[in-house]
Scaffold this motif. Structure first.
Motif, PDB file in Angstrom:
ATOM      1  N   VAL A 148       4.342 -10.992  18.974  1.00  0.00           N
ATOM      2  CA  VAL A 148       4.918 -12.129  19.943  1.00  0.00           C
ATOM      3  C   VAL A 148       4.780 -13.563  19.235  1.00  0.00           C
ATOM      4  N   ASP A 149       5.679 -13.798  19.292  1.00  0.00           N
ATOM      5  CA  ASP A 149       5.311 -15.879  18.670  1.00  0.00           C
ATOM      6  C   ASP A 149       5.090 -16.750  20.426  1.00  0.00           C
ATOM      7  N   SER A 150       4.113 -17.423  19.967  1.00  0.00           N
ATOM      8  CA  SER A 150       3.670 -17.920  21.219  1.00  0.00           C
ATOM      9  C   SER A 150       3.086 -19.243  21.332  1.00  0.00           C
ATOM     10  N   THR A 151       4.251 -19.896  19.889  1.00  0.00           N
ATOM     11  CA  THR A 151       3.931 -21.386  19.721  1.00  0.00           C
ATOM     12  C   THR A 151       3.755 -22.082  20.916  1.00  0.00           C
ATOM     13  N   PHE A 152       4.426 -22.080  21.822  1.00  0.00           N
ATOM     14  CA  PHE A 152       4.391 -23.000  23.019  1.00  0.00           C
ATOM     15  C   PHE A 152       3.751 -23.073  24.081  1.00  0.00           C
ATOM     16  N   ALA A 153       2.903 -21.689  23.783  1.00  0.00           N
ATOM     17  CA  ALA A 153       1.946 -21.576  24.688  1.00  0.00           C
ATOM     18  C   ALA A 153       0.045 -22.407  24.437  1.00  0.00           C
TER      19      ALA A 153
ATOM     20  N   ILE B 114      14.968 -16.862  21.064  1.00  0.00           N
ATOM     21  CA  ILE B 114      13.759 -16.669  20.366  1.00  0.00           C
ATOM     22  C   ILE B 114      14.334 -18.382  18.779  1.00  0.00           C
ATOM     23  N   TYR B 115      13.262 -19.066  18.414  1.00  0.00           N
ATOM     24  CA  TYR B 115      13.401 -19.751  17.594  1.00  0.00           C
ATOM     25  C   TYR B 115      14.519 -19.617  16.601  1.00  0.00           C
ATOM     26  N   GLY B 116      15.528 -20.042  16.749  1.00  0.00           N
ATOM     27  CA  GLY B 116      16.823 -20.144  15.756  1.00  0.00           C
ATOM     28  C   GLY B 116      16.405 -19.597  14.366  1.00  0.00           C
TER      29      GLY B 116
ATOM     30  N   GLY C 234       1.472 -20.929   4.941  1.00  0.00           N
ATOM     31  CA  GLY C 234       1.871 -22.360   4.714  1.00  0.00           C
ATOM     32  C   GLY C 234       3.019 -23.281   5.666  1.00  0.00           C
ATOM     33  N   SER C 235       3.160 -22.696   6.793  1.00  0.00           N
ATOM     34  CA  SER C 235       4.226 -22.688   7.882  1.00  0.00           C
ATOM     35  C   SER C 235       4.531 -21.914   9.016  1.00  0.00           C
ATOM     36  N   GLY C 236       5.003 -21.810  10.238  1.00  0.00           N
ATOM     37  CA  GLY C 236       5.308 -21.107  10.793  1.00  0.00           C
ATOM     38  C   GLY C 236       6.384 -20.513  10.584  1.00  0.00           C
ATOM     39  N   MET C 237       7.263 -20.250  10.178  1.00  0.00           N
ATOM     40  CA  MET C 237       8.117 -19.622   9.175  1.00  0.00           C
ATOM     41  C   MET C 237       7.804 -18.879   8.243  1.00  0.00           C
ATOM     42  N   ALA C 238       6.524 -19.078   7.578  1.00  0.00           N
ATOM     43  CA  ALA C 238       5.898 -17.986   6.632  1.00  0.00           C
ATOM     44  C   ALA C 238       5.252 -17.014   7.491  1.00  0.00           C
TER      45      ALA C 238
ATOM     46  N   VAL D  60       2.229 -29.073   8.527  1.00  0.00           N
ATOM     47  CA  VAL D  60       3.018 -27.547   8.541  1.00  0.00           C
ATOM     48  C   VAL D  60       2.238 -26.872   8.199  1.00  0.00           C
ATOM     49  N   ALA D  61       2.359 -25.579   9.300  1.00  0.00           N
ATOM     50  CA  ALA D  61       1.257 -24.659   8.912  1.00  0.00           C
ATOM     51  C   ALA D  61       1.509 -23.632   9.431  1.00  0.00           C
ATOM     52  N   GLY D  62       0.839 -22.936   9.205  1.00  0.00           N
ATOM     53  CA  GLY D  62       1.247 -21.202  10.208  1.00  0.00           C
ATOM     54  C   GLY D  62       0.062 -20.090  10.521  1.00  0.00           C
TER      55      GLY D  62
ATOM     56  N   MET E  16       9.127 -10.910  20.634  1.00  0.00           N
ATOM     57  CA  MET E  16       9.484 -11.600  21.695  1.00  0.00           C
ATOM     58  C   MET E  16       8.627 -13.028  21.360  1.00  0.00           C
ATOM     59  N   GLU E  17       9.161 -14.221  22.370  1.00  0.00           N
ATOM     60  CA  GLU E  17       8.535 -15.395  22.135  1.00  0.00           C
ATOM     61  C   GLU E  17       8.594 -15.364  23.590  1.00  0.00           C
ATOM     62  N   VAL E  18       6.894 -16.213  23.776  1.00  0.00           N
ATOM     63  CA  VAL E  18       6.584 -16.304  25.698  1.00  0.00           C
ATOM     64  C   VAL E  18       5.906 -17.510  25.496  1.00  0.00           C
TER      65      VAL E  18
ATOM     66  N   HIS F 128       1.844 -18.015  14.967  1.00  0.00           N
ATOM     67  CA  HIS F 128       1.543 -19.539  15.683  1.00  0.00           C
ATOM     68  C   HIS F 128       2.411 -19.948  15.018  1.00  0.00           C
ATOM     69  N   SER F 129       3.576 -20.859  15.070  1.00  0.00           N
ATOM     70  CA  SER F 129       3.596 -22.837  14.716  1.00  0.00           C
ATOM     71  C   SER F 129       2.414 -23.229  14.325  1.00  0.00           C
ATOM     72  N   ALA F 130       1.667 -23.047  13.813  1.00  0.00           N
ATOM     73  CA  ALA F 130       0.425 -23.654  14.024  1.00  0.00           C
ATOM     74  C   ALA F 130       0.970 -25.839  13.633  1.00  0.00           C
ATOM     75  N   THR F 131       2.163 -26.363  13.379  1.00  0.00           N
ATOM     76  CA  THR F 131       2.505 -27.280  12.777  1.00  0.00           C
ATOM     77  C   THR F 131       2.292 -28.194  14.289  1.00  0.00           C
ATOM     78  N   LYS F 132       2.416 -26.415  15.316  1.00  0.00           N
ATOM     79  CA  LYS F 132       2.491 -27.535  16.912  1.00  0.00           C
ATOM     80  C   LYS F 132       1.574 -27.858  17.561  1.00  0.00           C
ATOM     81  N   TYR F 133       1.012 -26.929  18.680  1.00  0.00           N
ATOM     82  CA  TYR F 133      -0.738 -27.804  19.294  1.00  0.00           C
ATOM     83  C   TYR F 133      -0.956 -27.431  17.890  1.00  0.00           C
TER      84      TYR F 133
HETATM   85  N1  PLP Z   1       8.320 -20.544  15.958  1.00  0.00           N
HETATM   86  C1  PLP Z   1       9.000 -21.926  17.022  1.00  0.00           C
HETATM   87  C2  PLP Z   1       8.978 -21.137  18.515  1.00  0.00           C
HETATM   88  C3  PLP Z   1       9.135 -22.488  16.423  1.00  0.00           C
HETATM   89  O1  PLP Z   1       9.627 -24.204  17.579  1.00  0.00           O
HETATM   90  C4  PLP Z   1       9.492 -22.434  15.072  1.00  0.00           C
HETATM   91  C5  PLP Z   1       9.798 -24.101  15.004  1.00  0.00           C
HETATM   92  O2  PLP Z   1       9.983 -25.112  15.784  1.00  0.00           O
HETATM   93  C6  PLP Z   1       8.679 -22.392  14.073  1.00  0.00           C
HETATM   94  C7  PLP Z   1       8.356 -20.860  14.612  1.00  0.00           C
HETATM   95  C8  PLP Z   1       8.498 -22.737  13.026  1.00  0.00           C
HETATM   96  O3  PLP Z   1       7.663 -23.215  12.311  1.00  0.00           O
HETATM   97  P1  PLP Z   1       7.352 -23.879  11.113  1.00  0.00           P
HETATM   98  O4  PLP Z   1       8.115 -25.104  11.911  1.00  0.00           O
HETATM   99  O5  PLP Z   1       5.813 -24.088  10.817  1.00  0.00           O
HETATM  100  O6  PLP Z   1       7.773 -23.446   9.952  1.00  0.00           O
END
Ligand code: PLP
Length: 393
Positions: free
Chosen positions: A179-184, A107-109, A81-85, A214-216, A150-152, A201-206
């Motif tokens: 690896v959280d690769s959301t930005f790539a 990493i993401y706060g 349901g979200s990237g955080m999930a 909002v998805a992950g 890690m995040e890349v 991935h936070s699929a909410t993004k790209y």
């Molecule tokens: N990971 C990264 C790198 C993010 O930037 C974010 C959200 O900005 C998340 C995870 C969390 O994603 P979500 O907002 O879909 O829960």
């Protein structure tokens, strides 16, 4: 029941076809939205698995999962349901009370808060390390370390840290590297091809790409994804079928969107360098970026994100953001519209000036997620905003 087609071919082919319904005379070309929480079945002697939307096995959720496993090149994947999930269920799946985790400091706060607060509440200790050198990771390892995280690339400084030495370290220690690769997005980086075990991935993004979902997703081996599914079933942060349908729709254009965003962000980064009132431009495609050589080696594209540091500090950054007419001032990233934000009010909120400076986020720092608008229009918009910021200084 719908059959989900695995497919072969390049990334664009996969993003269009993987996971779609097997063609049959009269069947819809677009996989239908199955807005049903539950499905017939459940006899004790039935051979099929129970279907229930909270289990992550609704047909639309499965379409997304099949696409992502194909795009990331992993055995399995799951939509949540979200990237955080995605992050939270993965961390809960891989740790138990008494375990230890080593995570990058950059990493993401909210991920950092989850590691620090929620894992601690469950008896899991976490050490944060400077991700620049593999040595710091090695020194942080303990006998009870259960995963590396890690995040890349990193947010918002767009540093590229090499996962390969950590892959070796994780293998030696017999633990997964996550690896959280959301930005790539998988268009620019496929961490599993470098040996990374779990990709989030936070699929909410790209992946969604239109700022409307909002998805992950979590991608990895079947054994790990089964464990993540168990957490999903227990904690319940499922992806609604309609959101999954929208996400699958977004994924079909992933490759063209990201390629265009890569090109536009690089063009704008070069343009910003020529403008007065700009102290620094941060983009991995620029030769002066500290990780440019590594980015060239491991990324397929430099990404659609860039950051700028304005000469007039916070006041200039505020004026710049208020003056924008095309780019929108909003958090988040990866959508078709250009989004501008100031990390001191969003991802890095609560950090003092000194900590921000230490993290490479000085006064006047503005983060830009480049959308699909025409670059000359964005240049005019940013040019006008820079002029306003200079006039205010
Ligand atoms: N990971 C990264 C790198 C993010 O930037 C974010 C959200 O900005 C998340 C995870 C969390 O994603 P979500 O907002 O879909 O829960």
């Amino acid at each position: 029941m719908t059959a989900h087609r695995p497919t072969h071919g390049g990334l664009s082919t996969q993003s269009v076809h993987a996971g779609s319904v097997t063609p049959a005379e009269g069947a819809p070309v677009v996989p239908p939205l199955v807005q049903s929480a539950t499905y017939y079945g459940g006899w004790h002697d039935a051979t099929i698995d129970l279907r229930y939307a909270r289990y992550g096995n609704n047909p639309n959720q499965e379409e997304v999962a099949t696409k992502l496993a194909a795009l990331e090149g992993t055995e399995s994947a799951i939509a949540l349901g979200s990237g955080m999930a995605a992050t939270a269920m993965t961390l809960l799946a891989l740790t138990r009370a008494g375990d230890h985790v080593v995570a990058s400091r950059q990493i993401y706060g909210t991920t950092q808060s989850f590691l620090q607060q929620e894992l601690a509440r469950r008896g899991v200790a976490v050490d944060f390390v400077d991700p620049d050198s593999a040595r710091t990771w090695r020194l942080a390892l303990k006998a009870n370390t259960r995963l590396l995280f890690m995040e890349v690339p990193t947010n918002p400084t767009l540093r590229i840290h090499d996962p390969r030495p950590l892959v070796r370290l994780a293998r030696e220690a017999g633990v997964p590297l996550v690896v959280d690769s959301t930005f790539a997005s998988p268009v620019n980086l496929r961490p599993a091809s470098l040996g990374v075990d779990v990709v989030i991935h936070s699929a909410t993004k790209y992946l969604g790409g239109h700022s409307d979902v909002v998805a992950g997703v979590v991608c990895g081996s079947t054994a790990i994804i089964d464990e993540v599914r168990r957490m999903l079933m227990l904690y319940g942060p499922a992806l609604d079928p309609h959101a999954a349908w929208l996400l699958a729709r977004g994924l079909r254009t992933l490759s063209v969107r990201v390629q265009r965003q890569n090109e536009s962000a690089l063009a704008l980064a070069r343009w910003f360098k020529e403008q007065s009132g700009v102290k620094a431009v941060i983009h991995p495609g620029l030769p002066e970026h500290p990780d440019h050589e590594l980015a060239k080696e491991i990324l397929q594209g430099y990404g659609g994100m860039l950051s700028v540091v304005l000469e007039g500090g916070s006041r200039a950054a505020n004026t710049f953001c208020r003056a924008l007419q095309i780019a929108l001032y909003a958090p988040s990233l990866g959508g078709v519209e250009t989004l501008v934000s100031q990390p001191r009010f969003t991802s890095q909120v609560g950090l003092g000036a000194k900590e921000m400076e230490e993290q490479g986020i000085p006064e006047g720092f503005v983060r830009i997620s480049v959308g699909l608008e025409d670059v000359p229009d964005l240049e005019r918009d940013f040019g006008r905003a820079l002029q306003a910021a200079r006039a205010d200084g």
